[in-house]
Design an enzyme around this catalytic site. Sequence first.
Site, PDB file in Angstrom:
ATOM      1  N   CYS A  63       0.506  -0.805   0.185  1.00  0.00           N
ATOM      2  CA  CYS A  63      -0.121  -0.118   0.368  1.00  0.00           C
ATOM      3  C   CYS A  63       1.156   1.530   0.470  1.00  0.00           C
ATOM      4  O   CYS A  63       1.618   0.845   0.978  1.00  0.00           O
ATOM      5  CB  CYS A  63      -0.864   0.077   1.370  1.00  0.00           C
ATOM      6  SG  CYS A  63      -2.104   1.042   1.436  1.00  0.00           S
ATOM      7  N   HIS A  64       0.589   2.134  -1.389  1.00  0.00           N
ATOM      8  CA  HIS A  64       1.746   3.528  -0.881  1.00  0.00           C
ATOM      9  C   HIS A  64       1.402   4.531  -0.190  1.00  0.00           C
ATOM     10  O   HIS A  64       0.157   4.736   0.326  1.00  0.00           O
ATOM     11  CB  HIS A  64       0.765   4.039  -2.230  1.00  0.00           C
ATOM     12  CG  HIS A  64       1.581   3.466  -3.835  1.00  0.00           C
ATOM     13  ND1 HIS A  64       1.325   2.202  -4.074  1.00  0.00           N
ATOM     14  CD2 HIS A  64       2.768   3.255  -4.261  1.00  0.00           C
ATOM     15  CE1 HIS A  64       1.775   1.995  -5.371  1.00  0.00           C
ATOM     16  NE2 HIS A  64       3.019   2.460  -5.238  1.00  0.00           N
ATOM     17  N   GLU A  99      -8.038   1.880   2.078  1.00  0.00           N
ATOM     18  CA  GLU A  99      -7.280   3.027   3.521  1.00  0.00           C
ATOM     19  C   GLU A  99      -8.966   3.042   3.720  1.00  0.00           C
ATOM     20  O   GLU A  99      -8.990   3.340   5.422  1.00  0.00           O
ATOM     21  CB  GLU A  99      -7.674   3.888   2.886  1.00  0.00           C
ATOM     22  CG  GLU A  99      -5.653   4.113   2.893  1.00  0.00           C
ATOM     23  CD  GLU A  99      -4.706   3.617   1.443  1.00  0.00           C
ATOM     24  OE1 GLU A  99      -3.875   3.815   1.056  1.00  0.00           O
ATOM     25  OE2 GLU A  99      -5.948   3.395   0.450  1.00  0.00           O
ATOM     26  N   ASP A 113     -14.259  -4.210  20.655  1.00  0.00           N
ATOM     27  CA  ASP A 113     -12.925  -4.150  21.847  1.00  0.00           C
ATOM     28  C   ASP A 113     -13.979  -3.245  23.358  1.00  0.00           C
ATOM     29  O   ASP A 113     -14.063  -3.968  24.161  1.00  0.00           O
ATOM     30  CB  ASP A 113     -11.618  -3.083  22.089  1.00  0.00           C
ATOM     31  CG  ASP A 113     -10.960  -3.478  23.211  1.00  0.00           C
ATOM     32  OD1 ASP A 113     -10.608  -4.474  23.830  1.00  0.00           O
ATOM     33  OD2 ASP A 113     -10.829  -1.570  23.777  1.00  0.00           O
TER      34      ASP A 113
END
Length: 303
Positions: A63-64, A99, A113
């Site tokens: 991933c860039h 992203e 969580d």
Amino acid sequence: MVDITHKVTTLRTAIAQAVVKVSKIETIQAIKKDTVPKGNVFAMSKAAGLLGVKRTPDILPDCHPLPIEFTGVEYEINDLEITVLFTVKTIYKTGVEVEAMHGASVVALNMYDMLKPIDKGIEIHAIKLLKKKGGKSDFKDTFRKDLKAAVVVCSDTISAGHKEDKAGKAIINKLESCDVKISEYVIIPDEIEAIQQKVKSYQEQGIDMVIYTGGTGLSGRDVTPEALIPLLDRRIPGIEEAIRNYGQDRMPFAMLSRSVAGTIGNTLVLALPGSTNGAKESMDAIFPSVLHVFRILKGARHD
């Protein structure tokens, strides 16, 4: 990583989702009333997503790294399901789909969580891309598939057989990748009369594009702009600016090129640099987007 240095910068948008399913209505009520022991679930999870999306290239090796210029997080509650909608925007050379999906998954994991102390049956579902925009497929012209082009190499050296042409062939490769048919490929010397004769002939034949390579520099024999400009009905400065801007980002001498773009009737005429890299980069800068000109020449409105 994949080489994206040839790509142009555009506004890129991606929207992804993740679905968090709780096991009892009391969990939803605790979220709404802000009584979850670990804190405000929506606010904390949004913050986690904002932090997580910026770390995407640290986790995914291909991933860039890119500038994240907008992130939005929304929640939709439907019975026992909470849908996370994660939007990412950037102005860059590559998209932000990964992203957006990463951000949505981080938000969902943070919700898990925070909620697990009060609900042991939480599940995460349907992490997926909903929408993306800004890539080359969004700007690909689909109006015509019958475009024809002539490629003219202007070079005293190449026309005399002292050097092999590579720039013209690079232009042809790009045109063929854009489904443009090559009607003629010819090499001529740097002579104003020969240059003008070719473009007049092609325009009369109804050729859609005439692309010259060579003769756009500053030497005494570089006369392609002088030959073509008097024949043009209209210049298209935006194309010329796009070519030089793209080139200048890649090498400091691109500003010295005198690339030309304009129309004669409904024929698009381009004069590009004669170096192989210069010709290739010029084509990368404007194709396939420049094909939209043929919609406009036929009377179509801008979208």
